[in-house]
Design an enzyme around this catalytic site. Structure first.
Site: not given
Length: 473
Positions: A103, A296
């Site tokens: 992430d 992201d």
């Protein structure tokens, strides 16, 4: 059920679908993607959770001598028709392997603790008492993500990832996790953002290696696969490649175009969207912070301001705002091919119509993958996730702080929908290096990963859980 690992070296089913080791100087991590719910009922719940969770994640969630530089690549796994992508790491002495979501929108590393009482059912967990090198810091930890929250305590141990290891890396073991954040075999999250957004105020694993100069190049790179338009999609599919300390030239063509990060480069991987077109028509973005976007990998879709999202769907005849669990989303006729292009100060990048189409909610209406995300405050106006990133080779560079994109190669594109097994994991040896590490002693850098049709000689190997075995015709 035993945890699985994808670390220093990998057993792969096809050399054509795997990056060649002679094009890298090190190690890579295989990526897996999360299961995407397909029924209309489950999709509605997922869509609401995804949007609400991002509001929390970005809207004020909790809070010497060296060996030569190296890099590493492991194959990724894609779970749930492109819902999320995960790789793996190993923790402790002796090392125990876990799958974790990679992430770039967060900066903390955590895994579910053996004593976890909520949100960890059926998930492999970490037993601190079984590691001779674990140190309990007795410090509470809490963090909020796009899909929920986790809380527990901080500790230190040996962390291995992509052929590198850091002794005394601070991370969290969680005893409470929001239901749905973790699903077997995923046990946690590896934050690949900057220390400035760490809830624990700890320097992330990747940044320690970059700060210590132990990477061949101060960067990490992703190639993600697409299976959301595959009618035969399985729960687990090959997910692409994460490379630490290098890029893989077999996975992209032409040059990597870098854009410097907005601000000081110590928070999100933040770029400004300079142009956005839909069906050939330009979408007004506003100026300054209104066009800034966090890149992201831990977010499935693309979220943005209400006026810009409305303008996007204004270009698509028959589209309309959705309601209920789909509040903030839009539907459009499934027989429409939606063409989206984006740029961040340079070249224009195309979002495939297959990625713009999140899912069909009935025979005629499809849900768009761009949705309203009005967070406010100091959070980025846009969150650009895997809907976009599946269409490019993406590179996150430490120095100078920047994000680069390149066109995917034929080798990379051939992995989309490919009928091959997800990667099998092994843990290979890790060579020792010296450095300050994150909180104490040493940093290690590993030997070059070797890709082959035969397994190397690992410290130990954990086969995939039988329940995840893929049926092939």
């Amino acid at each position: 059920m035993l945890p699985s690992i994808l670390l220093s070296s990998l057993l792969v089913a096809s050399t054509q679908a795997s990056p060649s080791s002679n094009q890298l100087q090190g190690k890579s991590i295989g990526i897996v993607r999360h299961r995407h719910p397909r029924s209309p009922e489950n999709l509605g719940h997922w869509a609401k959770s995804h949007r609400d969770g991002l509001l929390e994640k970005y809207g004020g969630g909790s809070s010497s001598g060296k060996t030569k530089r190296n890099s590493g690549t492991n194959l990724l796994t894609n779970q749930g028709a492109d819902s999320s992508f995960y790789g793996s790491l190993a923790i402790g002495t002796p090392p125990v392997a876990f799958y974790a979501i990679l992430d770039t929108g967060s900066a903390d590393l955590w895994v579910a603790d053996q004593k976890c009482t909520a949100g960890c059912r059926g998930v492999p967990t970490f037993d601190a008492t079984a590691s001779s090198s674990y140190q309990n810091l007795s410090t509470p930890f809490q963090i909020t993500y796009g899909s929920g929250a986790a809380r527990g305590n901080l500790g230190q141990d040996v962390i291995q990832m992509a052929g590198f290891a850091i002794e005394d890396q601070t991370f969290a073991t969680t005893d409470e996790v929001t239901e749905g954040v973790l699903s077997d075999p995923v046990s946690g999250i590896v934050g690949l953002g900057w220390q400035g957004i760490s809830a624990a105020r700890i320097m992330p694993f990747w940044q320690v290696l970059a700060e210590e100069g132990l990477l061949s190049e101060p960067l990490m790179s992703f190639q993600l696969t697409r299976f959301n338009n595959d009618t035969q999609v399985q729960q687990l599919e090959p997910g692409g490649t994460f490379t630490l300390g290098a890029t893989n030239t077999s996975l992209y063509t032409g040059d990597i175009e870098y854009q410097n990060l907005v601000g000081n480069g110590n928070t999100y991987w933040l770029l400004s969207i300079t142009t956005l077109t839909v069906q050939g028509n330009s979408i007004p973005l506003g100026s300054g912070t209104a066009s800034q976007a966090a890149i992201d990998t831990g977010t499935t879709l693309v979220g943005g301001p209400a006026d810009a999202i409305a303008a996007i769907f204004d270009q698509i005849p028959g589209s309309q705002p959705a309601s209920g669990n789909y509040d903030g989303y839009y539907t459009y006729p499934c027989d429409t091919q939606v063409n989206v292009e984006m740029s961040f100060g340079g070249r224009t990048w195309t979002v495939s119509p297959a990625d713009f189409r999140l899912a069909a909610i009935d025979d005629q209406s499809c849900l768009g993958a761009f949705f309203v995300l009005d967070i406010g405050g100091s959070a980025p106006a846009w969150i650009v996730g895997d809907t976009f990133l599946k269409n490019v080779y993406s590179v996150f560079r430490f120095d100078p702080p920047s994000v680069g994109f390149a066109a995917l190669s034929g080798t990379a594109l051939a992995m989309n929908g490919a009928n091959i097994e997800p990667p099998t994991a092994t843990i290979g040896t890790v060579a020792t290096a010296t450095g300050r590490g994150n909180a104490a002693s040493s940093v290690h850098s590993g030997a070059m990963v070797v890709f082959s049709l035969l397994p190397p000689c690992p410290l130990f190997t954990v086969p995939p859980p039988p329940s995840l075995a893929r049926s092939r015709k």
